[in-house]
Design a protein around this motif. Structure first.
Motif, PDB file in Angstrom:
ATOM      1  N   PRO A 192       0.832  -1.200   0.000  1.00  0.00           N
ATOM      2  CA  PRO A 192       0.000   0.000   0.000  1.00  0.00           C
ATOM      3  C   PRO A 192       0.868   1.252   0.000  1.00  0.00           C
ATOM      4  CG  PRO A 192       0.149  -0.871   2.208  1.00  0.00           C
ATOM      5  CD  PRO A 192       0.963  -1.795   1.339  1.00  0.00           C
ATOM      6  N   ASP A 193       0.295   2.378  -0.476  1.00  0.00           N
ATOM      7  CA  ASP A 193       1.021   3.654  -0.396  1.00  0.00           C
ATOM      8  C   ASP A 193       0.903   4.240   1.002  1.00  0.00           C
ATOM      9  OD1 ASP A 193       1.620   3.477  -3.106  1.00  0.00           O
ATOM     10  OD2 ASP A 193      -0.342   4.311  -3.627  1.00  0.00           O
ATOM     11  N   LEU A 194      -0.234   3.939   1.620  1.00  0.00           N
ATOM     12  CA  LEU A 194      -0.533   4.552   2.914  1.00  0.00           C
ATOM     13  C   LEU A 194      -0.797   3.449   3.936  1.00  0.00           C
ATOM     14  CD1 LEU A 194      -1.275   7.105   4.571  1.00  0.00           C
ATOM     15  CD2 LEU A 194      -3.558   6.976   3.561  1.00  0.00           C
ATOM     16  N   LEU A 195      -0.098   3.528   5.064  1.00  0.00           N
ATOM     17  CA  LEU A 195      -0.291   2.521   6.119  1.00  0.00           C
ATOM     18  C   LEU A 195      -0.999   3.186   7.292  1.00  0.00           C
ATOM     19  CD1 LEU A 195       0.294  -0.380   7.035  1.00  0.00           C
ATOM     20  CD2 LEU A 195       2.483   0.426   7.942  1.00  0.00           C
ATOM     21  N   LEU A 196      -2.186   2.649   7.624  1.00  0.00           N
ATOM     22  CA  LEU A 196      -2.996   3.218   8.701  1.00  0.00           C
ATOM     23  C   LEU A 196      -2.830   2.344   9.932  1.00  0.00           C
ATOM     24  CD1 LEU A 196      -6.136   3.657   6.457  1.00  0.00           C
ATOM     25  CD2 LEU A 196      -4.519   5.453   7.097  1.00  0.00           C
ATOM     26  N   MET A 197      -2.441   2.959  11.067  1.00  0.00           N
ATOM     27  CA  MET A 197      -2.198   2.146  12.258  1.00  0.00           C
ATOM     28  C   MET A 197      -2.949   2.742  13.436  1.00  0.00           C
ATOM     29  SD  MET A 197       1.861   1.420  11.673  1.00  0.00           S
ATOM     30  CE  MET A 197       1.906  -0.179  12.409  1.00  0.00           C
ATOM     31  N   ASP A 198      -3.880   1.927  13.965  1.00  0.00           N
ATOM     32  CA  ASP A 198      -4.738   2.400  15.051  1.00  0.00           C
ATOM     33  C   ASP A 198      -4.215   1.868  16.382  1.00  0.00           C
ATOM     34  OD1 ASP A 198      -6.700   3.255  16.718  1.00  0.00           O
ATOM     35  OD2 ASP A 198      -8.332   2.158  15.746  1.00  0.00           O
TER      36      ASP A 198
END
Lengths: 253, 342, 259
Positions: free
Chosen positions: A152-158
């Motif tokens: 992915p281009d963007l890694l979302l981490m919650d």
């Protein structure tokens, strides 16, 4: 890279009340930037991340990734959840190959790629283990590998390291930065920890209490690798704590 | 380490012994002292075979005749077939059973203490075949499904014996389907689930009148003059109240003679008791059947002993039952001798 | 230590069964009426006779045949329907009231219609077993699907698993497998109980249930009890076998969870 304009989100509770979660969010994130979201509980930062992932829809406003509007989940964005989210019926390797299976990549090839990512998070030895055999920190490392294998281009981490102990957490932060430097992804990272934000982020976005607005965007222009206890780091920390303290007080009031 | 299991075994054994002694002591005390009997419990079936019981009941003869012996009430239980009737007798729930002559065999074999003291009737069951099936000889039944009463009942025994006599294996060449009631058997024939039924009267006439099939064989053709229903009384009643048994036989003889003399009245009594069968059907049934009401057990003795042989060969009984196991003719013979004197 | 615990448990098990048998034998001998309570030795004798006669195998096969028909259809109907109801809210709302109407009806009440619809055939018996087994399977599948952790579904979505079909088969179904396995196991228990009733109305002249009624009609209670014990023993074997298969093959990824 990521552009959020005039975004609003309101929830409807089961009793019919309306709760404003996010109000008038405007944010631009540059390519390869490491951004931390920080704010009081319930300030909507997780909602913003979920909207970015495509798991929820905003009431108004626009989001674009590389100028493409977000309409739902997509391979350009990967996500690591706060809870353990590995598929318990799949081995570690099969968890990582999951998205490649969906892309119909041949078995031999997808396993080769996946093993590289397991190597990256240092879990090659556990390829054939089941998730229940892993520790919490290991599970999150597999989750990171699983998200990254999709490129992915963007890694979302919650808050991915929210549930692990402090020592593991420090190590995971180091590893994450290593991976980030190697793979050069844009990262949105939610945290409750000022220390974590100052250690990881290029930019810290501070949210107000409900309804969530962006209160302040701070650039942490410290050289990497960073010293956790340096004078400059402490200065940022104190500034952030003061800003946050006011918000937390507001949230309680 | 080993003590605990031992303790548990001891505890279980002690509990067991207490349970055993608790269970057995009371009935033994109750059973020993003969009490003044005030109520007599009858078992019977919804068949024209047993109208003698119903007639005596309708006329009030049971109470009237038994009142001098201390009986103040009678109670009766209707059974769909002989099998559950014998189960009730094994459980001690009935004293006098109007029943086919075969259900007592397996019951007595398994420990029922009771004796046949009078006859009720001979023959009187028919095979009813679905309308569209041809019949010329028993061979036409091969491959069919025939519904009849459960194993050990008179119909089951006669049917199997007759099939074997005609070189038809009742287990392999056709299916004998055991039905718990005549109603279930008739429904199975009506819905096409079986091809034939073998039932006591009035059910063959009922099935014909409702258009389900046609009578093709009467049981007298299968086994001439075969014994059918009998009066079975518990050994307890024989031992403790022989005088009541004698009176039951006298009343039974009277009732049997009455229905032989008044067949129309017999049909009316039957339809009053078994309301599902209208008078014209029961009347027709009594005209059509090949049965004969009798009260003399001596008439039924020979075939009953043959039944015992058949059931033993079929594996229904563990031992070959003899006349002494099954019959007590002394009461009937005594009553008849007295009547002749009068 | 572990071994000695194991041995102790074994000793306890054996002694408890042995004492039950001894008490049974004593009570039977005191009552001394075969038709009230056949003794253990009488039942063993009857059992040995049955085994050597060979008829027992035919009875077992007949009953297993009915059972397989009923269970097969129950699984084929219960799991897909449970999946549809668990995944699609509209189907759930449309079908649930009907299910709730039919579910409380005891399977045995269906016997008259079983005969009318399927005749006196193996399918009529299978139908009664089906009615008994289908609801536990359906309800457990449904519950399993309803309880699929949201985070797993969302993980799937962000990994590119968007279509309902993919989400059902790649995520919800494997997540629901433990619950489905429980449903099948409970369904098999209920279905096996229905065998006795299903064989009561004349669908065959063999079968464990049929033989219970057959020997009951002839008042051979030693045979009745023998067939009852065979019925229980086979239920036990089926259950153990299923548990073994599930744990060793199907749900190996799950530990410490007894299905």
């Amino acid at each position: 890279m990521l552009s959020i304009k005039n975004l609003n989100k309101t929830y409807h509770t089961e009793e019919g009340d309306e709760v404003a979660a996010l109000s008038d969010i405007n944010l631009d994130v540059a390519d390869k930037e490491f951004v931390c979201f920080i704010g009081p509980s319930g300030c909507g930062k997780t909602t913003l991340l979920r909207i970015t992932a495509g798991l929820e829809k905003p009431d108004s406003g626009t989001l674009t990734v590389n100028n493409v509007p977000i309409t739902g989940p997509g391979p350009d964005r990967g996500m690591v959840f706060q809870e353990y989210s590995l598929f318990p019926w799949r081995t570690v390797l099969k968890n990582v190959t999951f998205s490649l299976e969906l892309k119909k990549i041949p078995k031999r090839e997808r396993e080769k790629i996946s093993r590289e990512f397991l190597e990256l998070v240092g879990l090659s030895k556990f390829a054939d283990s089941y998730p229940h055999e892993l520790s919490g920190g290991m599970k999150q490392r597999v989750a990171i590998a699983r998200a990254l294998v999709n490129d992915p281009d963007l890694l979302l981490m919650d808050e991915p390291f929210g549930a692990v102990d402090a020592q593991t957490r420090n190590r995971l932060q180091h590893e994450l930065l290593n991976i980030w430097e190697k793979k050069k992804k844009t990262v949105l990272f939610i945290t409750h920890s000022v220390d974590e934000a100052v250690f990881l982020a290029d930019t810290v976005v501070v949210f107000t209490a409900r309804p969530g607005r962006i209160k302040e965007v701070i650039s942490i222009d410290l050289p990497r690798p960073r010293e956790r206890t340096s004078f400059e780091a402490n200065a940022f920390r104190e500034h952030l704590l003061a800003t946050l303290g006011a918000e937390i007080q507001a949230a309680i009031d | 380490m080993i003590i605990q299991p031992l303790k548990i075994i001891a505890a279980i054994l002690i509990t067991g012994i207490i349970l055993v002694s608790g269970c057995t002591s009371t009935p033994v005390q109750n059973g020993d002292e003969p009490t003044g009997l005030t109520e007599l419990r009858f078992g019977y079936q919804p068949s024209t075979h047993q109208i003698a019981y119903m007639a005596a009941d309708a006329k009030g003869w049971w109470l009237e005749d038994l009142e001098p012996y201390g009986i103040t009430s009678t109670k009766d239980y209707l059974f769909p077939t002989g099998a559950p009737e014998m189960l009730a007798m094994l459980a001690g729930e009935i004293d006098v059973a109007y029943v086919g002559s075969t259900p007592p065999l397996s019951a007595i074999d398994q420990g029922l203490e009771a004796k046949i003291v009078a006859g009720v009737q001979t023959q009187g069951s028919d095979i009813v075949l679905a309308n569209d099936l041809p019949y010329e000889s028993p061979q036409d039944l091969v491959g069919l499904k025939i519904a009849t009463f459960p194993p050990g009942t008179l119909q089951d025994t006669v049917l199997r014996k007759w099939l074997l006599d005609n070189d038809i294996d009742p287990k392999e060449d056709l299916s004998i389907i055991s039905m718990t009631s005549s109603g279930a058997a008739k429904t199975a024939l009506a819905s096409g689930n079986v091809d034939a039924i073998f039932l006591p009267h009035p059910h063959p006439t009922v099935a014909e009148s409702e258009g389900y099939g046609k009578v093709v064989v009467q049981s007298g053709e299968m086994w001439a003059d075969h014994a059918c229903c009998v009066v079975l009384v518990s050994q307890k009643l024989i031992d403790e109240h022989p005088e009541i048994v004698e009176q039951i036989i006298r009343t039974h003889i009277k009732a049997t003679q009455y229905i032989i003399d008044n067949p129309d009245e017999a049909a009316r009594i039957f339809s009053n008791k078994i309301t599902a069968v209208p008078y014209d059907v029961s009347s027709q049934s009594i005209q059509d059947w090949d049965g004969e009401w009798v009260s003399d057990p001596n008439i039924e003795l020979a075939t009953a002993l043959e039944y015992a042989k058949v059931q033993y060969d079929l594996g229904y009984t563990d031992k070959l039952l003899t006349q002494d196991d099954l019959f007590d003719l002394s009461f009937y013979n005594k009553v008849i001798a007295e009547m002749d004197e009068e | 230590m572990v071994q000695s615990m194991d041995i102790r448990r074994r000793i306890l098990e054996i002694t408890s069964i042995a004492s039950a048998i001894i008490i049974w034998e004593i009570i039977a001998r005191i009552i001394n009426k075969k038709y009230i309570l056949p003794s253990f030795t009488e039942v063993v004798t009857a059992f040995l006779e049955l085994v050597s006669g060979g008829e027992l195998y035919r009875d077992i096969l007949t009953s297993l045949n009915f059972f397989a028909i009923g269970m097969g259809v129950a699984i084929a109907v219960g799991i897909p329907l449970g999946i549809m109801m668990g995944w699609f809210k509209t189907i759930d709302k449309a079908v649930d009231p009907i299910i709730e109407m039919i579910r409380p009806i005891p399977p045995l009440a269906w016997i008259p219609f079983a005969i009318l619809w399927f005749g006196l055939t193996q399918y009529a018996a299978g139908f009664v077993i089906f009615v008994g087994a289908v609801f536990p399977i359906l309800v457990n599948t449904y519950t399993g699907f309803r309880n699929t952790p949201r985070v797993l579904v969302e993980s799937g979505k962000v990994l590119g698993c968007i279509k309902n079909r993919d989400l059902i088969f790649r995520i919800a179904l494997p997540a629901a497998l433990p619950s489905i396995a429980t449903g099948v196991r409970v369904g098999m228990g209920v279905g096996w109980m229905c065998v006795v009733a299903a064989e009561m109305f004349g669908v065959s002249t063999y079968g464990i249930g049929w033989k219970i009624w057959h020997w009951n009609d002839l008042h051979h209670m030693d045979m009745v009890l023998t067939y009852m014990l065979v019925l229980g023993l086979i239920a036990l074997v089926i259950d153990r076998l299923f548990r073994y298969i599930v744990q060793e093959w199907w749900l190996k990824w799950q530990t410490g969870v007894v299905v």
